[in-house]
Scaffold this motif. Structure first.
Motif, PDB file in Angstrom:
ATOM      1  N   VAL A 175      61.268 -17.311  57.041  1.00 27.17           N
ATOM      2  CA  VAL A 175      62.693 -17.513  56.766  1.00 27.17           C
ATOM      3  C   VAL A 175      63.487 -16.352  57.355  1.00 27.17           C
ATOM      4  O   VAL A 175      64.204 -16.503  58.335  1.00 27.17           O
ATOM      5  N   ARG A 176      63.349 -15.183  56.747  1.00 26.24           N
ATOM      6  CA  ARG A 176      64.022 -13.994  57.243  1.00 26.24           C
ATOM      7  C   ARG A 176      63.382 -12.757  56.625  1.00 26.24           C
ATOM      8  O   ARG A 176      63.036 -12.760  55.446  1.00 26.24           O
ATOM      9  N   PHE A 177      63.198 -11.752  57.444  1.00 26.59           N
ATOM     10  CA  PHE A 177      62.634 -10.483  56.989  1.00 26.59           C
ATOM     11  C   PHE A 177      63.767  -9.513  56.704  1.00 26.59           C
ATOM     12  O   PHE A 177      64.681  -9.350  57.510  1.00 26.59           O
ATOM     13  N   TYR A 178      63.685  -8.860  55.538  1.00 31.49           N
ATOM     14  CA  TYR A 178      64.674  -7.848  55.154  1.00 31.49           C
ATOM     15  C   TYR A 178      63.964  -6.507  55.014  1.00 31.49           C
ATOM     16  O   TYR A 178      63.082  -6.363  54.152  1.00 31.49           O
ATOM     17  N   PRO A 179      64.307  -5.507  55.811  1.00 31.19           N
ATOM     18  CA  PRO A 179      63.669  -4.194  55.651  1.00 31.19           C
ATOM     19  C   PRO A 179      63.931  -3.615  54.269  1.00 31.19           C
ATOM     20  O   PRO A 179      65.022  -3.768  53.709  1.00 31.19           O
ATOM     21  N   ALA A 180      62.916  -2.972  53.719  1.00 30.00           N
ATOM     22  CA  ALA A 180      63.075  -2.311  52.421  1.00 30.00           C
ATOM     23  C   ALA A 180      63.858  -1.013  52.591  1.00 30.00           C
ATOM     24  O   ALA A 180      64.102  -0.546  53.713  1.00 30.00           O
ATOM     25  N   GLU A 181      64.215  -0.440  51.475  1.00 27.69           N
ATOM     26  CA  GLU A 181      64.961   0.805  51.473  1.00 27.69           C
ATOM     27  C   GLU A 181      64.188   1.900  52.206  1.00 27.69           C
ATOM     28  O   GLU A 181      62.965   1.898  52.247  1.00 27.69           O
ATOM     29  N   GLU A 182      64.924   2.855  52.757  1.00 21.92           N
ATOM     30  CA  GLU A 182      64.327   3.887  53.593  1.00 21.92           C
ATOM     31  C   GLU A 182      63.229   4.661  52.871  1.00 21.92           C
ATOM     32  O   GLU A 182      62.220   5.028  53.478  1.00 21.92           O
ATOM     33  N   TYR A 183      63.384   4.900  51.578  1.00 24.23           N
ATOM     34  CA  TYR A 183      62.387   5.713  50.888  1.00 24.23           C
ATOM     35  C   TYR A 183      61.032   5.006  50.760  1.00 24.23           C
ATOM     36  O   TYR A 183      60.022   5.645  50.453  1.00 24.23           O
ATOM     37  N   HIS A 184      60.993   3.706  51.021  1.00 23.57           N
ATOM     38  CA  HIS A 184      59.720   2.993  51.013  1.00 23.57           C
ATOM     39  C   HIS A 184      58.987   3.093  52.349  1.00 23.57           C
ATOM     40  O   HIS A 184      57.778   2.867  52.402  1.00 23.57           O
ATOM     41  N   GLN A 185      59.715   3.396  53.414  1.00 22.38           N
ATOM     42  CA  GLN A 185      59.089   3.444  54.736  1.00 22.38           C
ATOM     43  C   GLN A 185      58.215   4.698  54.849  1.00 22.38           C
ATOM     44  O   GLN A 185      58.607   5.787  54.447  1.00 22.38           O
ATOM     45  N   ASP A 186      56.999   4.527  55.389  1.00 25.41           N
ATOM     46  CA  ASP A 186      56.034   5.620  55.522  1.00 25.41           C
ATOM     47  C   ASP A 186      55.741   6.267  54.173  1.00 25.41           C
ATOM     48  O   ASP A 186      55.524   7.479  54.087  1.00 25.41           O
ATOM     49  N   PHE A 187      55.682   5.472  53.125  1.00 26.32           N
ATOM     50  CA  PHE A 187      55.561   6.030  51.785  1.00 26.32           C
ATOM     51  C   PHE A 187      54.263   6.829  51.619  1.00 26.32           C
ATOM     52  O   PHE A 187      54.252   7.898  51.013  1.00 26.32           O
ATOM     53  N   MET A 188      53.160   6.320  52.155  1.00 28.21           N
ATOM     54  CA  MET A 188      51.893   7.042  52.040  1.00 28.21           C
ATOM     55  C   MET A 188      51.945   8.382  52.759  1.00 28.21           C
ATOM     56  O   MET A 188      51.416   9.387  52.268  1.00 28.21           O
ATOM     57  N   LEU A 189      52.556   8.397  53.926  1.00 28.69           N
ATOM     58  CA  LEU A 189      52.658   9.632  54.696  1.00 28.69           C
ATOM     59  C   LEU A 189      53.498  10.668  53.955  1.00 28.69           C
ATOM     60  O   LEU A 189      53.158  11.850  53.917  1.00 28.69           O
ATOM     61  N   LYS A 190      54.576  10.201  53.360  1.00 28.50           N
ATOM     62  CA  LYS A 190      55.490  11.115  52.681  1.00 28.50           C
ATOM     63  C   LYS A 190      54.990  11.547  51.306  1.00 28.50           C
ATOM     64  O   LYS A 190      55.388  12.607  50.806  1.00 28.50           O
ATOM     65  N   ASN A 191      54.143  10.713  50.702  1.00 31.80           N
ATOM     66  CA  ASN A 191      53.739  10.949  49.311  1.00 31.80           C
ATOM     67  C   ASN A 191      52.227  10.829  49.137  1.00 31.80           C
ATOM     68  O   ASN A 191      51.745  10.024  48.330  1.00 31.80           O
ATOM     69  N   PRO A 192      51.443  11.623  49.849  1.00 28.90           N
ATOM     70  CA  PRO A 192      49.976  11.464  49.787  1.00 28.90           C
ATOM     71  C   PRO A 192      49.393  11.777  48.414  1.00 28.90           C
ATOM     72  O   PRO A 192      48.291  11.304  48.099  1.00 28.90           O
ATOM     73  N   ASP A 193      50.088  12.561  47.600  1.00 25.25           N
ATOM     74  CA  ASP A 193      49.580  12.937  46.283  1.00 25.25           C
ATOM     75  C   ASP A 193      50.130  12.065  45.158  1.00 25.25           C
ATOM     76  O   ASP A 193      49.847  12.319  43.985  1.00 25.25           O
ATOM     77  N   ASN A 194      50.906  11.057  45.512  1.00 27.76           N
ATOM     78  CA  ASN A 194      51.416  10.138  44.495  1.00 27.76           C
ATOM     79  C   ASN A 194      50.226   9.487  43.787  1.00 27.76           C
ATOM     80  O   ASN A 194      49.296   9.001  44.446  1.00 27.76           O
ATOM     81  N   PRO A 195      50.191   9.467  42.445  1.00 26.76           N
ATOM     82  CA  PRO A 195      49.027   8.922  41.730  1.00 26.76           C
ATOM     83  C   PRO A 195      48.679   7.493  42.123  1.00 26.76           C
ATOM     84  O   PRO A 195      47.488   7.134  42.194  1.00 26.76           O
ATOM     85  N   TYR A 196      49.679   6.666  42.355  1.00 31.21           N
ATOM     86  CA  TYR A 196      49.407   5.280  42.759  1.00 31.21           C
ATOM     87  C   TYR A 196      48.716   5.261  44.116  1.00 31.21           C
ATOM     88  O   TYR A 196      47.732   4.529  44.315  1.00 31.21           O
ATOM     89  N   ILE A 197      49.214   6.068  45.049  1.00 33.30           N
ATOM     90  CA  ILE A 197      48.625   6.127  46.387  1.00 33.30           C
ATOM     91  C   ILE A 197      47.181   6.600  46.313  1.00 33.30           C
ATOM     92  O   ILE A 197      46.282   6.017  46.938  1.00 33.30           O
ATOM     93  N   VAL A 198      46.946   7.655  45.557  1.00 24.46           N
ATOM     94  CA  VAL A 198      45.601   8.219  45.445  1.00 24.46           C
ATOM     95  C   VAL A 198      44.632   7.198  44.852  1.00 24.46           C
ATOM     96  O   VAL A 198      43.505   7.037  45.334  1.00 24.46           O
ATOM     97  N   ARG A 199      45.079   6.487  43.812  1.00 26.88           N
ATOM     98  CA  ARG A 199      44.190   5.565  43.097  1.00 26.88           C
ATOM     99  C   ARG A 199      43.979   4.261  43.844  1.00 26.88           C
ATOM    100  O   ARG A 199      42.848   3.753  43.927  1.00 26.88           O
ATOM    101  N   TRP A 200      45.033   3.690  44.406  1.00 23.58           N
ATOM    102  CA  TRP A 200      44.937   2.322  44.912  1.00 23.58           C
ATOM    103  C   TRP A 200      44.982   2.186  46.436  1.00 23.58           C
ATOM    104  O   TRP A 200      44.374   1.270  46.992  1.00 23.58           O
ATOM    105  N   ASP A 201      45.711   3.061  47.117  1.00 22.78           N
ATOM    106  CA  ASP A 201      45.949   2.835  48.542  1.00 22.78           C
ATOM    107  C   ASP A 201      45.149   3.725  49.477  1.00 22.78           C
ATOM    108  O   ASP A 201      44.704   3.266  50.536  1.00 22.78           O
ATOM    109  N   ALA A 202      44.954   4.984  49.121  1.00 22.36           N
ATOM    110  CA  ALA A 202      44.155   5.866  49.986  1.00 22.36           C
ATOM    111  C   ALA A 202      42.750   5.306  50.218  1.00 22.36           C
ATOM    112  O   ALA A 202      42.238   5.379  51.350  1.00 22.36           O
TER     113      ALA A 202
END
Length: 223
Positions: A175-202
């Motif tokens: 249908v149509r793609f809507y970019p998310a807010e800027e703070y979501h872009q490169d979230f893993m790179l910007k927040n490697p120690d975020n608990p969610y990133i460490v537990r689920w995404d890394a």
């Protein structure tokens, strides 16, 4: 879970090579595709696999991928905001828009990566700790060729019997793609120690490097 992922990668790698050829290898009994590619030959794919932070991270480290943007798909422009989407009921899914070079990585290989290390295709309207239709796992083809490959790929996953539970992956019309807010872009790179990133995404990114060494790139591509 690691065993399941390894089996999925192994079985579907074989299927991808033998039954889901890229456009350069065959037609796959599909309508002639209308390509959506820029002048450099790059193409676009859109995937939903739960929280977009981890899926963005995976594809940002996939060789042949030149851009990954987190965003929303499936609802209206008015509700394409994180607060509204995360509350549920907007019709949107958290998605990533992947720009890739098909001469380096094929569309079916992107699907293989998504369902081997990124998302569990048996989970309906959830992934990991996240619940709701906004976290569904879905493929959003943007060309007829992608739709043909995606349809065959989901059918192959169902036939493979790698997973104990039924495959819940859907194929949704673009249908149509809507970019998310800027703070979501490169979230893993910007927040490697975020608990969610460490537990689920890394661990997903680590699995990509282990299971797909030929498609691994260390450079994090900016969307």
């Amino acid at each position: 879970m690691k065993l399941k992922a390894a089996l999925a990668a192994g079985v579907l790698a074989l299927v991808a090579v033998t039954a889901v050829p890229s456009s350069a290898e065959g037609t796959f009994n599909a309508p002639v595709a209308t390509r959506q590619a820029d002048e450099s030959g790059r193409q676009t794919a859109i995937f939903a696999g739960g929280c977009f932070w981890g899926i963005e991270g995976i594809f940002s480290h996939t060789r042949g991928v030149t851009s990954v943007v987190s965003g929303y798909h499936g609802g209206s422009e008015e509700t394409a905001r994180y607060r509204a989407v995360s509350a549920g009921g907007t019709g949107h899914a958290e998605v990533v828009r992947v720009t890739y070079d098909p001469a380096v990585v094929r569309y079916d290989q992107l699907l293989q990566i998504l369902f081997s290390v990124g998302a569990d295709p048996t989970q309906l309207n959830r992934q990991g700790p996240d619940r709701g239709t906004q976290y569904r796992n879905a493929i959003i083809p943007v060309t007829q060729e992608q739709r043909a490959v995606a349809t065959a790929y989901v059918a192959q996953m169902r036939r493979s019997r790698v997973w104990d539970d039924p495959i819940a992956t859907t194929i949704e019309p673009y249908v149509r793609f809507y970019p998310a807010e800027e703070y979501h872009q490169d979230f893993m790179l910007k927040n490697p120690d975020n608990p969610y990133i460490v537990r689920w995404d890394a661990p997903k990114v680590a699995a990509l490097r282990t299971m797909f060494p030929r498609l691994w790139q260390s450079t994090f591509r900016r969307g």
